[in-house]
Design an enzyme around this catalytic site. Structure first.
Site, PDB file in Angstrom:
ATOM      1  N   CYS A 283     -17.808  43.202 -28.997  1.00  0.00           N
ATOM      2  CA  CYS A 283     -18.552  42.344 -30.074  1.00  0.00           C
ATOM      3  C   CYS A 283     -17.527  41.933 -31.323  1.00  0.00           C
ATOM      4  O   CYS A 283     -17.370  40.863 -31.570  1.00  0.00           O
ATOM      5  CB  CYS A 283     -19.794  43.124 -30.646  1.00  0.00           C
ATOM      6  SG  CYS A 283     -19.109  44.424 -31.606  1.00  0.00           S
ATOM      7  N   HIS A 347     -22.377  46.955 -35.128  1.00  0.00           N
ATOM      8  CA  HIS A 347     -22.214  45.467 -34.227  1.00  0.00           C
ATOM      9  C   HIS A 347     -21.702  44.290 -35.048  1.00  0.00           C
ATOM     10  O   HIS A 347     -22.079  44.347 -36.379  1.00  0.00           O
ATOM     11  CB  HIS A 347     -23.788  45.174 -33.897  1.00  0.00           C
ATOM     12  CG  HIS A 347     -23.920  43.905 -32.916  1.00  0.00           C
ATOM     13  ND1 HIS A 347     -22.985  43.828 -31.997  1.00  0.00           N
ATOM     14  CD2 HIS A 347     -24.773  42.952 -33.162  1.00  0.00           C
ATOM     15  CE1 HIS A 347     -23.155  42.454 -31.342  1.00  0.00           C
ATOM     16  NE2 HIS A 347     -24.250  41.960 -32.051  1.00  0.00           N
ATOM     17  N   ASP A 370     -24.144  34.925 -33.170  1.00  0.00           N
ATOM     18  CA  ASP A 370     -23.582  36.114 -32.376  1.00  0.00           C
ATOM     19  C   ASP A 370     -23.227  35.778 -31.106  1.00  0.00           C
ATOM     20  O   ASP A 370     -24.124  35.323 -30.095  1.00  0.00           O
ATOM     21  CB  ASP A 370     -24.779  36.986 -32.296  1.00  0.00           C
ATOM     22  CG  ASP A 370     -24.446  38.564 -31.842  1.00  0.00           C
ATOM     23  OD1 ASP A 370     -23.182  38.736 -31.215  1.00  0.00           O
ATOM     24  OD2 ASP A 370     -25.341  39.476 -31.893  1.00  0.00           O
ATOM     25  N   ASP A 412     -37.618  48.968 -37.918  1.00  0.00           N
ATOM     26  CA  ASP A 412     -37.991  50.384 -37.871  1.00  0.00           C
ATOM     27  C   ASP A 412     -37.617  51.189 -36.704  1.00  0.00           C
ATOM     28  O   ASP A 412     -37.866  50.911 -35.656  1.00  0.00           O
ATOM     29  CB  ASP A 412     -39.676  50.615 -38.333  1.00  0.00           C
ATOM     30  CG  ASP A 412     -39.967  50.281 -39.580  1.00  0.00           C
ATOM     31  OD1 ASP A 412     -39.239  49.859 -40.295  1.00  0.00           O
ATOM     32  OD2 ASP A 412     -41.036  50.396 -40.178  1.00  0.00           O
ATOM     33  N   GLU A 467     -33.521  48.194 -49.527  1.00  0.00           N
ATOM     34  CA  GLU A 467     -34.542  49.051 -48.709  1.00  0.00           C
ATOM     35  C   GLU A 467     -35.291  50.010 -49.919  1.00  0.00           C
ATOM     36  O   GLU A 467     -34.839  50.282 -51.107  1.00  0.00           O
ATOM     37  CB  GLU A 467     -33.530  50.191 -47.997  1.00  0.00           C
ATOM     38  CG  GLU A 467     -32.823  49.523 -46.693  1.00  0.00           C
ATOM     39  CD  GLU A 467     -33.686  49.348 -45.685  1.00  0.00           C
ATOM     40  OE1 GLU A 467     -35.017  49.402 -45.756  1.00  0.00           O
ATOM     41  OE2 GLU A 467     -33.243  49.086 -44.478  1.00  0.00           O
TER      42      GLU A 467
END
Length: 713
Positions: A283, A347, A370, A412, A467
């Site tokens: 990646c 990633h 991506d 989640d 968060e």
């Protein structure tokens, strides 16, 4: 007799300076310089005539710019400029049209200023000059300009869709040719040096070849949305004749190990020369090549690293792990026979900057693409461009692949255990709302830290609200409401509060060859005895989260008194793990426990990386421009085994092209050392990047700043 054109001169170096393309090696070629021009900006052209002077009352001259096999004015692949000496200026509202005006006339030469619209396709254009008498019945003479003309995007022009209002950032996101890519798991992630090298003479030709293989129509190659979506498709070779072959299993003997690359240029050069996909990439290598391609085309781009990245295989906006009644992790997803969710230690993808006329106002700016194949989109392995604002707000209905990107940064983590009494067959034993997308990093503009990570920029809040805030939950639930498969998982009730607390301690940095311990702290908050069953294990993993080799495992049962604390510890010795490490030396520790009396079940995991040495690059404080200078690369073999098939890769724009230096076998604990000769081309500060690879040890890197002072011109 009609005018005969003797030659056309495009002032490649002079135009390049004004267009900020003078660093392209194609422009600087001494024998046959190639013009690299930005669309939406004027450039100068001179026409020299052979048989007689130009007469504006008698002669008709047209410059015709053609793109692709079937140039068409309506499709934007053909531009016609009629020479009209009476037209001396151009209006801003004419930015959608080709335009030309005469700057100077001499006895045999006509010098003109040409304007190409800011929406024309990027790539190689051809030029014809047509001359005739103004009487249309006369024969037309055609002169073919035999050099390529590269047109690229213009982020300095407000009419180009890739325009970036904060122009100073273009120095970083378009013109900087050496940068960093953050790799490694949370806690040990570091900026890995990468030579983008977008100005190398192989890059633009390789990009043109890539687009020819892609199937993207020539008329669509002016739209940055379609361009970047195609780039995300073509940098991997999964379902087309793309640039890089992806591989993650550690077996790279028939190609180049991903960790051995120092930058994009040798990859693109090999792709251009062989016209075949290059082995191998991962990646972060894909993202480095994407940055090179985008910056070469004038599209602002940055590398983005997501630490703890989710791969949501079944579009539930959750990452699900399943356990048997005996607390053993199941090797498959029982609710998704086509694949399973996974968590990558990290990633890496890209952000590209552009307006989004296909979306409502406010969703332009940075867009995620991506190039690493994970899921198909519209039938191909491609992803994006997805507006960061849409990702942040949970707008899954917007193009392209917004839902997949939301899951990558904000899913989640849910754990399930077989429960025959439950109608679903499983009970949710744990839900972590804060595990995924811990940090999203890129390089800070205008900084480069050679020995550390002071140049990293945390852009997590570009992708999601902070968060734990109400805004973060609302944006995720907004995405859930619009995703049918996700609703079923989020509508399930949470487990009741349990009365035993578990805490798996994160590990600090562990140097290769050191012992380490897995520690779980347990607190019984109840006023009753509790019987605990616990399993601790460690294993090596690839950075994609795929298991490699088990290292050790320990099971135990014990009683806890009311209101008591307990600590479980499993020591892992170096001799147990050294032979089981895979590339990047990442290990995963797992812990799972069940309270017999309440059936409370808890599970947690932690990834960490064993630290390897860096390459020490030794060189004089200053070196002379244009002269041979010697530097030394060295490090100590940290393993208790011989290193075989050893190679150094060294590169640096303006210093040397990618150079591969073989090295003999290295004994355990021995010094690995080579000397390298470099001949700088430019004065000023330059960057050098080196890697070392062997069959037994990969991913050894180093970088150095090189101060080049005056010498031979």
């Amino acid at each position: 007799m009609a005018l005969e054109v003797e030659m056309v001169y495009l002032y490649p170096k002079e135009n390049a300076k004004l267009h900020k393309t003078d660093r392209y090696e194609l422009v600087q070629d001494e024998e046959a310089p190639t013009s690299v021009l930005r669309r939406g900006q004027k450039f100068t052209v001179a026409l020299r005539f052979l048989n007689r002077p130009y007469d504006s009352n008698m002669d008709a001259v047209r410059l015709i710019f053609n793109y692709g096999p079937n140039p068409n004015t309506i499709k934007g692949t053909r531009g016609v400029v009629q020479v009209d000496p009476t037209k001396k200026s151009f209006m801003d509202d004419e930015q959608k049209f080709w335009f030309g005006n005469v700057l100077q006339e001499t006895s045999d030469t006509l010098t003109m200023e040409i304007f190409a619209p800011p929406s024309i396709p990027v790539g190689i254009w051809g030029l014809q000059v047509e001359t005739s008498f103004r009487n249309p019945s006369q024969e037309v003479a055609i002169f073919e300009y035999d050099n390529d003309i590269f047109f690229i995007c213009n982020p300095w022009n407000c009419h180009d869709l890739v325009y970036m209002p904060e122009e100073r950032l273009l120095e970083e996101y378009v013109l900087t040719d050496v940068g960093k890519i953050w790799v490694g798991p949370l806690g040990t992630s570091k900026g890995r040096e990468w030579v983008f090298g977008q100005f190398d003479d192989c890059v633009l030709p390789a990009i043109v070849m890539m687009f020819e293989k892609s199937g993207l129509t020539h008329a669509s190659r002016g739209d940055p949305i379609k361009l970047t979506r195609t780039i995300s498709k073509m940098v991997n070779s999964n379902d087309d004749d793309g640039i890089l072959v992806g591989r993650w299993d550690g077996d790279y003997e028939d190609g180049t190990a991903p960790s051995a690359w120092t930058g994009s240029v040798p990859i693109l050069r090999e792709y251009l020369e062989t016209q075949s996909p290059v082995p191998y990439g991962q990646c972060w290598v894909f993202s480095g090549v994407v940055t090179t391609i985008c910056r070469a085309l004038g599209i602002p781009s940055r590398v983005v690293s997501n630490l703890v990245s989710a791969h949501d295989a079944n579009s539930t906006l959750t990452v699900d792990k399943y356990f048997t009644e005996e607390n053993e992790e199941m090797p498959f997803d029982p609710n998704n026979p086509m694949g399973e969710d996974s968590i990558w230690n990290y990633h890496v993808w890209n952000d590209v900057y552009m307006a989004r006329p296909d979306l409502p106002t406010g969703y332009g700016g940075w867009q995620a693409i991506d190039a690493t194949p994970q899921e198909t989109s519209d039938g191909f392995y491609q992803c994006g461009p997805a507006s960061l604002e849409a990702i942040k707000k949970g707008m899954v209905g917007f193009n392209y692949d917004v839902g997949f990107m939301i899951a990558s940064v904000n899913a989640d983590l849910m754990r399930w255990k077989v429960d025959k009494s439950n109608v679903l067959g499983y009970s949710r034993i744990y839900c972590n709302k804060y595990h995924i997308g811990r940090f999203i990093l890129t390089k800070q503009p205008f900084m480069y830290d050679y020995n550390g990570d002071k140049d990293k920029q945390d852009i997590t809040t570009y992708y999601k609200p902070k968060e734990g805030t109400k805004a973060e939950r609302l944006s995720l639930l907004n995405a859930v409401r619009c995703t049918e498969s996700a609703k079923r998982f989020y509508e399930l009730p949470n487990s009741e509060m349990e009365d035993v607390e578990f805490d798996l301690l994160d590990l600090d940095k562990i140097k290769i060859g050191e012992n380490f311990s897995i520690v779980v702290k347990i607190k019984n908050n109840s006023d009753k005895n509790r019987h605990i069953k616990c399993v601790l294990s460690a294993g090596s993993v690839y950075y994609t989260g795929v298991k490699a080799k088990p290292i050790t495992k320990q099971e135990g049962e014990f009683h806890m008194k009311p209101k008591s604390n307990e600590e479980l510890k499993l020591v892992v010795k170096a001799d147990e793990y050294l032979d089981k490490l895979v590339e990047y030396c990442i290990m995963k520790i797992n812990a799972i426990a069940t309270v017999t009396e309440t059936n409370q079940t808890w599970a947690d995991e932690d990834d960490f990386q064993v630290i390897k040495p860096n390459i020490d690059i030794r060189l004089p404080p200053q070196i002379l421009n244009g002269r041979s200078n010697m530097l030394t690369l060295r490090f100590v073999n940290p393993l208790k085994r011989v290193l075989t098939n050893c190679k150094f890769h060294v590169s640096g724009p303006g210093l040397l092209r990618n150079q591969i230096i073989p090295h003999s076998d290295v004994k355990p604990g021995a010094v690995v050392k080579v000397n390298v000769s470099i001949v700088p081309k430019f004065q000023g500060e330059q960057k050098l990047v080196a890697t070392f690879s062997s069959k037994e040890l990969l991913d050894i890197t180093g970088t150095a700043k090189v101060d080049v002072i005056g010498g031979e011109e």
